[in-house]
Enzyme design. Sequence first.
Site, PDB file in Angstrom:
ATOM      1  N   SER A  29       0.675  -1.203  -0.112  1.00  0.00           N
ATOM      2  CA  SER A  29      -0.196   0.561   0.128  1.00  0.00           C
ATOM      3  C   SER A  29       0.572   1.389  -0.190  1.00  0.00           C
ATOM      4  O   SER A  29       1.797   1.475   0.529  1.00  0.00           O
ATOM      5  CB  SER A  29      -0.992  -0.025   0.917  1.00  0.00           C
ATOM      6  OG  SER A  29      -1.841  -1.143   0.866  1.00  0.00           O
ATOM      7  N   SER A  31       1.970   5.249  -1.868  1.00  0.00           N
ATOM      8  CA  SER A  31       1.611   6.344  -3.112  1.00  0.00           C
ATOM      9  C   SER A  31       3.206   5.350  -3.707  1.00  0.00           C
ATOM     10  O   SER A  31       3.055   4.947  -4.536  1.00  0.00           O
ATOM     11  CB  SER A  31       2.171   7.740  -2.432  1.00  0.00           C
ATOM     12  OG  SER A  31       3.079   7.404  -1.519  1.00  0.00           O
ATOM     13  N   ASP A  85       6.115  -3.938  -1.609  1.00  0.00           N
ATOM     14  CA  ASP A  85       5.824  -2.910  -0.554  1.00  0.00           C
ATOM     15  C   ASP A  85       6.888  -1.526   0.454  1.00  0.00           C
ATOM     16  O   ASP A  85       7.416  -2.157   0.084  1.00  0.00           O
ATOM     17  CB  ASP A  85       5.090  -3.899   0.863  1.00  0.00           C
ATOM     18  CG  ASP A  85       3.523  -2.850   1.282  1.00  0.00           C
ATOM     19  OD1 ASP A  85       3.611  -2.250   1.121  1.00  0.00           O
ATOM     20  OD2 ASP A  85       3.487  -3.472   2.416  1.00  0.00           O
ATOM     21  N   ASP A  88       7.910   3.098   6.536  1.00  0.00           N
ATOM     22  CA  ASP A  88       8.161   4.920   6.570  1.00  0.00           C
ATOM     23  C   ASP A  88       9.552   4.632   6.951  1.00  0.00           C
ATOM     24  O   ASP A  88      10.052   6.014   7.452  1.00  0.00           O
ATOM     25  CB  ASP A  88       7.034   4.675   8.098  1.00  0.00           C
ATOM     26  CG  ASP A  88       5.822   4.487   7.125  1.00  0.00           C
ATOM     27  OD1 ASP A  88       5.539   5.598   5.821  1.00  0.00           O
ATOM     28  OD2 ASP A  88       4.388   3.651   7.848  1.00  0.00           O
ATOM     29  N   GLY A  99       2.833   1.019   8.121  1.00  0.00           N
ATOM     30  CA  GLY A  99       1.771   1.823   8.899  1.00  0.00           C
ATOM     31  C   GLY A  99       0.795   2.980   8.645  1.00  0.00           C
ATOM     32  O   GLY A  99       0.078   3.197   9.550  1.00  0.00           O
ATOM     33  N   GLY A 100       1.675   4.241   8.231  1.00  0.00           N
ATOM     34  CA  GLY A 100       1.265   5.302   7.751  1.00  0.00           C
ATOM     35  C   GLY A 100      -0.068   5.163   6.679  1.00  0.00           C
ATOM     36  O   GLY A 100      -0.660   6.288   7.369  1.00  0.00           O
ATOM     37  N   GLY A 101      -0.048   4.277   6.389  1.00  0.00           N
ATOM     38  CA  GLY A 101      -1.400   4.461   5.393  1.00  0.00           C
ATOM     39  C   GLY A 101      -2.076   3.482   5.878  1.00  0.00           C
ATOM     40  O   GLY A 101      -3.325   3.262   5.134  1.00  0.00           O
ATOM     41  N   GLU A 107      -1.164  -5.800   5.088  1.00  0.00           N
ATOM     42  CA  GLU A 107       1.341  -6.058   4.872  1.00  0.00           C
ATOM     43  C   GLU A 107       1.166  -6.847   5.664  1.00  0.00           C
ATOM     44  O   GLU A 107       2.199  -7.627   4.596  1.00  0.00           O
ATOM     45  CB  GLU A 107       1.044  -4.422   5.127  1.00  0.00           C
ATOM     46  CG  GLU A 107       0.529  -2.964   3.936  1.00  0.00           C
ATOM     47  CD  GLU A 107       0.620  -1.881   4.137  1.00  0.00           C
ATOM     48  OE1 GLU A 107       1.032  -0.934   3.775  1.00  0.00           O
ATOM     49  OE2 GLU A 107       1.500  -1.467   5.686  1.00  0.00           O
TER      50      GLU A 107
END
EC number: 5.3.1.6
Length: 226
Positions: A29, A31, A85, A88, A99-101, A107
Site C-alpha cells: 500500500s 504512494s 511494499d 515508513d 502503517g502510515g497508510g 501488509e
Amino acid sequence: MNTQEQLKKAVGEKAATFVKDGMKVGLGSGSTVYWLVRALGERIEQEGIQIEGIPSSIQTGAWAKEFGVPLTNFAETKELDVTIDGSDEVDPDFQLIKGGGAALFREKIIAQAAEKLIIIVDESKMVDHLGAYALPVEILPFAWERTAHEIEKLDCVPVLRLKDGEPLVTDNGNYIVDCPFERIEDPADLDRKIQAIAGVVETGLFIDMADTVIIGSSEGVTIKDK
C-alpha cells in the site's frame, strides 16, 4: 511531478522488473506502490506476462483494477512468490516501521505469505534507528482506551489516529494508535511486548521480514540485499 514523487516512480518501476511471468504477487500500500502497480499493468499490456496479485488495501485493489492487474485471494492461493511494499522507516538491519497508510495488518499478512519481501522507498526512509516515526499499532475499537493505556506503560503516549475529526477506521474495522517511542533500541522485544497486550491486533514493526530494499535517491536507484 516533484523530486520525491520522481524517486517513488523510479523505485516502483524498478521493483516491477523483479516480477516474473506466472508469479503470485503481494501488492503493498501507499504512494510508492501506486507506481509499482502502474508499471506492472504496463508490463502485462506490453509484454503479455501473466501474474496475479493480492492487494493489502482497498485502495491498492482499486489501482490494480485501474491498471489491469489481475487479482486473486488466499482462498485460491496460500503462498506468494514475492510481496512488494513501501515502508515508513528502514534501519540498517532491514527492520521496518510500517502503517502510515493504516494498512499494516494486511501488509503483514501478505509479507508473511511471500517467499521474498521487497521494500521500495526513497532515501528519506533509511534511518540509523527506528522510532523517529511514531509506531502505528492497530487495535480493536472495543475498550481502545484500555489498550492504549497498557501500551503507554511501555514509555510512550499513544495518540488515536483521526480522520475528519473521528477515529480513523481501517479496512478491517479497527482503530490505529500512533506511538511515539522516539528511539527503539530493540524492535523485536518491543514488538513482543505490544503483541502481548489484549486488544492489539497488530503492530507496525516488521521484524526480520525484508529481504531486499530498493532505494531511490538523487544519484539513482540502489538495490540492497540482506
